[in-house]
Write a protein that holds these residues in place. Structure first.
Motif, PDB file in Angstrom:
ATOM      1  N   THR A  95       0.826  -1.211   0.000  1.00  0.00           N
ATOM      2  CA  THR A  95       0.000   0.000   0.000  1.00  0.00           C
ATOM      3  C   THR A  95       0.860   1.260   0.000  1.00  0.00           C
ATOM      4  O   THR A  95       1.883   1.319   0.683  1.00  0.00           O
ATOM      5  N   VAL A  96       0.424   2.245  -0.773  1.00  0.00           N
ATOM      6  CA  VAL A  96       1.051   3.563  -0.785  1.00  0.00           C
ATOM      7  C   VAL A  96      -0.030   4.588  -0.456  1.00  0.00           C
ATOM      8  O   VAL A  96      -1.132   4.544  -1.019  1.00  0.00           O
ATOM      9  N   PHE A  97       0.282   5.494   0.464  1.00  0.00           N
ATOM     10  CA  PHE A  97      -0.679   6.520   0.863  1.00  0.00           C
ATOM     11  C   PHE A  97      -0.331   7.855   0.196  1.00  0.00           C
ATOM     12  O   PHE A  97       0.834   8.256   0.137  1.00  0.00           O
ATOM     13  N   TRP A  98      -1.379   8.534  -0.276  1.00  0.00           N
ATOM     14  CA  TRP A  98      -1.231   9.829  -0.935  1.00  0.00           C
ATOM     15  C   TRP A  98      -2.137  10.839  -0.239  1.00  0.00           C
ATOM     16  O   TRP A  98      -3.165  10.478   0.334  1.00  0.00           O
ATOM     17  N   ASP A  99      -1.771  12.103  -0.310  1.00  0.00           N
ATOM     18  CA  ASP A  99      -2.570  13.155   0.311  1.00  0.00           C
ATOM     19  C   ASP A  99      -2.314  14.464  -0.428  1.00  0.00           C
ATOM     20  O   ASP A  99      -1.154  14.885  -0.570  1.00  0.00           O
ATOM     21  N   VAL A 100      -3.378  15.077  -0.912  1.00  0.00           N
ATOM     22  CA  VAL A 100      -3.244  16.358  -1.611  1.00  0.00           C
ATOM     23  C   VAL A 100      -2.542  17.384  -0.731  1.00  0.00           C
ATOM     24  O   VAL A 100      -1.768  18.228  -1.219  1.00  0.00           O
ATOM     25  N   PHE A 101      -2.758  17.307   0.586  1.00  0.00           N
ATOM     26  CA  PHE A 101      -2.197  18.285   1.509  1.00  0.00           C
ATOM     27  C   PHE A 101      -0.862  17.825   2.107  1.00  0.00           C
ATOM     28  O   PHE A 101      -0.253  18.530   2.907  1.00  0.00           O
ATOM     29  N   GLY A 102      -0.411  16.612   1.740  1.00  0.00           N
ATOM     30  CA  GLY A 102       0.889  16.131   2.184  1.00  0.00           C
ATOM     31  C   GLY A 102       0.976  15.833   3.664  1.00  0.00           C
ATOM     32  O   GLY A 102       2.078  15.799   4.218  1.00  0.00           O
ATOM     33  N   GLU A 103      -0.155  15.577   4.325  1.00  0.00           N
ATOM     34  CA  GLU A 103      -0.154  15.343   5.769  1.00  0.00           C
ATOM     35  C   GLU A 103      -0.161  13.865   6.131  1.00  0.00           C
ATOM     36  O   GLU A 103       0.504  13.449   7.078  1.00  0.00           O
ATOM     37  N   HIS A 106       2.145  10.729   0.677  1.00  0.00           N
ATOM     38  CA  HIS A 106       2.958  11.473  -0.284  1.00  0.00           C
ATOM     39  C   HIS A 106       2.130  12.602  -0.894  1.00  0.00           C
ATOM     40  O   HIS A 106       0.974  12.395  -1.262  1.00  0.00           O
ATOM     41  N   PRO A 107       2.692  13.789  -1.026  1.00  0.00           N
ATOM     42  CA  PRO A 107       1.931  14.897  -1.621  1.00  0.00           C
ATOM     43  C   PRO A 107       1.626  14.650  -3.091  1.00  0.00           C
ATOM     44  O   PRO A 107       2.422  14.037  -3.809  1.00  0.00           O
ATOM     45  N   VAL A 108       0.462  15.109  -3.516  1.00  0.00           N
ATOM     46  CA  VAL A 108       0.033  15.003  -4.912  1.00  0.00           C
ATOM     47  C   VAL A 108      -0.089  16.413  -5.462  1.00  0.00           C
ATOM     48  O   VAL A 108      -0.751  17.264  -4.854  1.00  0.00           O
ATOM     49  N   ARG A 109       0.528  16.658  -6.610  1.00  0.00           N
ATOM     50  CA  ARG A 109       0.485  17.997  -7.184  1.00  0.00           C
ATOM     51  C   ARG A 109       0.163  17.946  -8.677  1.00  0.00           C
ATOM     52  O   ARG A 109       0.483  16.966  -9.360  1.00  0.00           O
ATOM     53  N   ALA A 110      -0.449  19.017  -9.160  1.00  0.00           N
ATOM     54  CA  ALA A 110      -0.712  19.205 -10.586  1.00  0.00           C
ATOM     55  C   ALA A 110      -0.512  20.671 -10.904  1.00  0.00           C
ATOM     56  O   ALA A 110      -0.700  21.533 -10.046  1.00  0.00           O
ATOM     57  N   THR A 111      -0.135  20.970 -12.127  1.00  0.00           N
ATOM     58  CA  THR A 111       0.022  22.362 -12.527  1.00  0.00           C
ATOM     59  C   THR A 111      -1.318  22.908 -13.019  1.00  0.00           C
ATOM     60  O   THR A 111      -2.205  22.154 -13.437  1.00  0.00           O
ATOM     61  N   ILE A 112      -1.457  24.214 -12.959  1.00  0.00           N
ATOM     62  CA  ILE A 112      -2.670  24.870 -13.456  1.00  0.00           C
ATOM     63  C   ILE A 112      -2.857  24.561 -14.941  1.00  0.00           C
ATOM     64  O   ILE A 112      -3.960  24.249 -15.398  1.00  0.00           O
ATOM     65  N   SER A 113      -1.768  24.622 -15.710  1.00  0.00           N
ATOM     66  CA  SER A 113      -1.859  24.357 -17.154  1.00  0.00           C
ATOM     67  C   SER A 113      -2.359  22.950 -17.426  1.00  0.00           C
ATOM     68  O   SER A 113      -3.150  22.718 -18.347  1.00  0.00           O
ATOM     69  N   GLU A 201       4.501  22.394  -8.781  1.00  0.00           N
ATOM     70  CA  GLU A 201       5.432  21.336  -9.174  1.00  0.00           C
ATOM     71  C   GLU A 201       6.140  20.774  -7.946  1.00  0.00           C
ATOM     72  O   GLU A 201       6.199  21.461  -6.901  1.00  0.00           O
ATOM     73  N   PRO A 202       6.681  19.545  -8.007  1.00  0.00           N
ATOM     74  CA  PRO A 202       6.655  18.624  -9.153  1.00  0.00           C
ATOM     75  C   PRO A 202       5.289  17.956  -9.310  1.00  0.00           C
ATOM     76  O   PRO A 202       4.655  17.597  -8.320  1.00  0.00           O
ATOM     77  N   MET A 203       4.851  17.819 -10.553  1.00  0.00           N
ATOM     78  CA  MET A 203       3.555  17.229 -10.836  1.00  0.00           C
ATOM     79  C   MET A 203       3.626  15.706 -10.691  1.00  0.00           C
ATOM     80  O   MET A 203       4.656  15.093 -10.959  1.00  0.00           O
ATOM     81  N   LEU A 204       2.528  15.129 -10.268  1.00  0.00           N
ATOM     82  CA  LEU A 204       2.451  13.675 -10.108  1.00  0.00           C
ATOM     83  C   LEU A 204       2.696  12.966 -11.442  1.00  0.00           C
ATOM     84  O   LEU A 204       2.092  13.316 -12.459  1.00  0.00           O
ATOM     85  N   ASP A 205       3.585  11.992 -11.435  1.00  0.00           N
ATOM     86  CA  ASP A 205       3.763  11.106 -12.586  1.00  0.00           C
ATOM     87  C   ASP A 205       2.767   9.970 -12.437  1.00  0.00           C
ATOM     88  O   ASP A 205       2.824   9.199 -11.485  1.00  0.00           O
ATOM     89  N   ILE A 206       1.828   9.882 -13.367  1.00  0.00           N
ATOM     90  CA  ILE A 206       0.728   8.930 -13.249  1.00  0.00           C
ATOM     91  C   ILE A 206       1.234   7.489 -13.160  1.00  0.00           C
ATOM     92  O   ILE A 206       0.597   6.622 -12.559  1.00  0.00           O
TER      93      ILE A 206
END
Length: 311
Positions: A95-103, A106-113, A201-206
């Protein structure tokens, strides 16, 4: 050929899912307490065991236990005896845990573009006029070869568009200062909700979601979504963005013996509530065509009518 995945059983009948058909999508539905979460966990573990990575959102904070081995209880033993089933082999899933807020992961990020104007307008609940101005910002950035990475970049672009509205009008159309101001206020609201931690950035690599461990088991990717659920639109659009990223980046594989990836969309009604027609068309296209990429999508909701018929 892979063994079918057992979903349920009584004294007369067993319900199974053939892995080869698992990319045809599905819906897990039922009232509170009817077993949606248990069904989701069972399917996630079964897919992991055959080497298929899984993504699911932990809305209520009760899915992390899938990473730990369970133990036999008297109640479970009674149930196994009643159905004539052997004791399962106990074991947790990789299992890998992700969190948009990084709490909590692992933090998840995307660029506006990369998010694009359609999804961003949905997050900010913009009307048609405001969405048009947002489209102008993205088109202008593309024309000038600029990347919009975070909320600060978008705010600067909006300010530039407002300051140069007269010069831009012949090429891009009318730009209302009031509409620009409304978008700026929506950006401020997003920032207060913590979205500034997601955009950048850095943006999540799918492909980081599509891994197996050394034993060949698929990784179970759990998004800690309890805090994210406080911003329902951001939650729904974030999951749709992930789905769109899979669609855009994965190659065509037809109908494989097992899915390449399985995506569980919990609280699915949050994606469709008051969604504009353009967004619904985008969702329908992605869900219909992503099957050929070997991805199975499962919506989880209390009422199947929450899912539009076209989807």
């Amino acid at each position: 050929m892979l063994e079918p995945i057992a979903l349920g059983r009584n004294s007369q009948t067993e319900v199974v899912l053939q892995p080869k058909l698992a990319n045809r999508h599905g819906c897990i539905t039922g009232a509170t307490g009817t077993g949606k979460t248990v069904t989701l966990q069972l399917m996630a573990q079964a897919f992991s065991n055959i080497g298929t990575p899984v993504f699911l959102a932990d809305v209520k904070g009760d899915l992390s236990g899938i990473s730990q081995a369970a133990a036999l209880s008297p109640g479970l033993q009674k149930r196994l005896d009643k159905l004539g089933l052997p004791e399962p082999e106990w074991g947790g899933c990789p299992t890998v845990f992700w969190d948009v807020f990084g709490e909590k992961g692992h933090p998840v990020r995307a660029t506006i573009s990369d998010m694009g104007p359609l999804l961003l307008a949905r997050v900010m609940n913009l009307n048609d006029t405001q969405t048009g101005i947002l489209n102008i910002c993205f088109k202008l950035a593309d024309d000038e070869g600029l990347l919009l990475l975070d909320l600060k970049d978008l705010r600067s672009m909006l300010q530039f568009v407002a300051d140069n509205a007269r010069d831009l009008r012949p090429t891009y159309g009318n730009i209302s200062p009031a509409s620009v101001g409304a978008i700026q206020r929506s950006l401020l609201e997003l920032e207060v909700q913590g979205a500034d931690q997601f955009f950048g950035e850095p943006m999540l690599d799918i492909f980081d979601l599509m891994r197996t461990n050394a034993q060949g088991k698929g990784m179970v990717n759990i998004l800690a979504a309890d805090k994210l659920m406080q911003s329902p639109r951001l939650y729904g659009v974030f999951l749709l963005w992930l789905l769109a990223e899979l669609f855009d980046n994965l190659p065509e594989v037809g109908d494989p013996e097992q899915p390449k990836f399985v995506f569980f969309f919990d609280e699915a009604h949050l994606l469709f509530d008051n969604a504009p027609k353009a967004l619904l068309e985008r969702i329908e296209m992605v869900v219909r065509l992503i099957r050929s990429k070997g991805v199975g999508v499962y919506f989880i909701t209390q009422n199947p009518l929450d899912i539009p018929e076209t989807v």
